[in-house]
Design an enzyme around this catalytic site. Sequence first.
Site: not given
Lengths: 95, 484, 491
Positions: C78, C158, C182
């Site tokens: 990420k 997210s 997330s």
Amino acid sequence: MSLDKDTVRRIAMLARIKVPEADLETMAGELNNILGWIEQLDEVDTDGVEPMTSVSDFRPELRADVVNDGGDAERALANAPENANGFFVVPKVID
Amino acid sequence: MSKLLKGRTGDWEIVIGLEIHAQSITKAKLFSGASTAFGAEPNTQVSLVDAAMPGMLPVLNEESVRQAVRSGLALNSKINLHSVFARKNYFYPDLPQGYQISQFESPIVGEGELEIDLADGEVVTVGIERLHLEQDAGKSLHDQHPTKTYIDLNRSGITLMEIVSKPDMRSSEEAVEYATKVRSILRYIDTCDGNMQEGSLRCDANVSVRRPGEALGTRCEIKNLNSFRYLRQAIDHEAVRQVEILEDGGKIAQETRLYDTAKGETRSMRSKEEAHDYRYFPDPDLLPIDLSEEFVARMKATLPELPDARKERFVTAYALSPYDASVLVSERDTADYFETVAAGRDSKLAANWVISDLFGRLNKLTIPVSASPVSAEALGELIDLISDQTISGRIAKDVFSEMFESGEGAKAIVEKKGLRQVTDEGAIRGQVQSVIDDNPDKVADYRGGNDKLVGWFMGQVMKASQGKANPGMVNKLLREMLSA
Amino acid sequence: MKLTELTIAAARDGLAAGEFTSVELTAANLSAMENTRDLNAFVCETAEKAQDMAAASDVRRARGADLGAMEGIPIAVKDLFCTEGVRATACSHILDGFTPPYESTVTTNLWDAGAVMLGKTNMDEFAMGSSNMSSYDGPVTNPWRAGDDGAKLVPGGSSGGSAAAVAARMAMGATGTDTGGSIRQPGAFCGVVGMKPTYGRCSRWGVIAFASSLDQAGPLTRTVQDAAIMLGAMAGHDPKDSTSVNESVPDFEAALTGDIKGLRVGVPKEYVVDGMPGEIGELWRRGVDWLKDAGAQIVDISLPHTKYALPAYYIIAPAEASSNLARYDGVRYGLRVEGDSLQDMYANTRSEGFGAEVKRRLMIGAYVLSAGYYDAYYLKAQKVRARIAQDFHDAWETVDVVLTPTAPSAAFAQGEKMDDPIAMYLNDVFTVPASLAGLPAISVPAGLSSDGLPLGLQIIGRPFDEETMFRVAGVMEREAAFTAHPMTGEA
């Protein structure tokens, strides 16, 4: 509690975010909408409850007083938008 | 001595509280491993944490905690076993995180008090509100470029102890004495070097005025006073400014002011103040500090004898006046120096030599006692020479000068220059006799009743002996031979 | 079977047996990435680095050196993780061009365990969002579609890019971060396993902060076993993070015994929201039956403050964020937009640099901490947070894990809920309580919606008892037998 345009202007200033005068009203509405929803917390009885700042109930090891970092100005400055003579540079600060 | 300020319309009382920012003596910073050494090239002592790079996290320096607890104990203040770091949020280019990690609701040290001695002998008690740990900011240089400010983060993240007093001081003298005492204590226990020029100790003064006996007036905060002289001047100027406003029927605005050392006046920093709402909240990157009683006891055991206790001991053990004792204990080095000199010697004589002769010289040249060209051992040797009558006190002054200049030992100087006191009665008798013989008029005068002339004869004999004759013996022989 | 279809566990066996090399496995994933660029799951591909790391892994293996738990396994990272020499921008304009001169602890641990980095994945800006729509690098498209001609769907957020990359077989696993859901919510939306460990289990050092008291890194993988393997490599004490716990990392994989006989599974009655599709409730009931059939004891419990978790979260997280994101000021890194004065430069930089959702949260955060409002909002929220943690604490008296749905809906269309922040926030209604209490939780794909979209069930565990949580998740996975595939359409 309801936010007015002045409050939005003030918190925008605190957050260093520009909110154009024309958008203040809309922004106030949006934030009020969210804050209104948040205010359901008032229903919760929290008398005598200690505020919870962390879920961690242990105490960490502290750092020994040893110099083992720094010493590299170039590394610190490598990503700076503007630098000169080893300094970070910003527009002149007027007190 | 009245501390009241005389205004046009009557007396005013000044009310002062101090915030002292003392840089803690640690090798590394409060939350990072970067060095705290003074005077390095810009940004060479900056870790990624100090530069607030994304994802960087603070880790507390254990030495900073120890130093804060030791300082709190030395300042007679309560140690809070539980304390919390909080973020103070504001934007400034030398504050990389956009917040300062400080302590707000739960400081590591709570209330305490200090007694301060004023010149007229009055003792005043000043309350301490708290001592908390916080990060120092970096440095902004505004004079390097016409339209730019340069930022050096070397100081960013260094450990500061902010020591907040209660509004217990009533004159700039009290404020300076209090600050001096705090500085002295921190230097005693090695938690702050107290170097104001390098910014290791800075004061903010909260000043207000009121009619004696009335409620507190509105205060102004004067920021960043980096010498005791400025502290005194700023308070005096600010008090007068406030009185003038009030006597003209005006109101004091609560604000932050800056002392302009060039103009000798304070000016408003209001433009900056309005914007501030620090939004303190507990720092979620750091867990609270929880200390054990046992830890606090261990810290207490590391403390040396503190100035107050030492002063008391000097008065009783060395029979010094409280004033002399307080002068000697104000710095640990000085007190240590004195004790070395006084060991096994006449302590009053030692105190006189240290205070009048040594300090006189050192202060004139602004040399710290630690760098004195005359060591405590050397001064002791000189005093020994006086005590065993090898030299007179008068000659000793010259020897001391010589020692100070050349760094040579007292004995060596005395030998080299032949300054050894003459105690041979026959030799002195001869010198007295020649002075008597050379001055028949004066002798007649003396014998006619002018006793004061003995001093003049004394001078003549000493001069003839180049100061080396034992003054007691000269005096004795003069009286004897003049009366004969 | 195509190499990209392998699980981490299977790839590990194949590598060990010499059936293929890490270079081959990595090449297969790199080519999948190339072929699936239209999903916009990656914001930065590090093909060269990946090939080098894979080759180095193969050399280690050939030499018979000590091999790590993730040896030779290609994974995605990420964009919230700082990666030395590789961009890390949190998918925000304000971090334009930021290339960290340091590597986060979690990714360092992964590379030390032999993993291979494929690239950085897309995400909601600063991890603020549940749809990946707030990314400065543009939205991510969920590899799943509702029917053949369905609209493009969000992957959740997210960690949307990470979830999409794993679901679309571009990476064998991916790191995510979870502040209020997330990892778990995009896991559920993309039909993969998403796991958030106990707060303090993974170091936050080098992870760009959103809300410090909540942020935790965790894995997104295609199976529970893979999540256990990957978490084992990510976790561990880090003296550079004061909130990282000094506990040894258990062998999570060994906890997957398949036996949950006698374990007590709590089913909280409060995990229901208005307008929740009936099929979510049905799936939840099926989940209860699976565990019961496997020998667990089902206990009806109450977590009475559940509905207040989300509003409390939307005070605490923005408050911390408003402070954490103050460092983005155009002085030391990232974007600077010049202005007439310093203050102008600040405001210009931050106004242009942050997107609408981030700005909204920064404003809320500044407001709830400001003078006069702190007690009413921030302090109140912290007290409510204590209440929520106490609810769970009480529950652990009678149960070993808690079973809930992961999200109140399946993936929705890109652009939906954009004009209604609260509707968007409600995505996290079931994931936020465990975040506030700092508990480990995992979302396991458990079935398909009537539109053929994946749905997840969440298992919440006791603090630092990821093992029991994994054990139950493993059984759930077995019973649910979720085999649907977004790319082939095979069920």
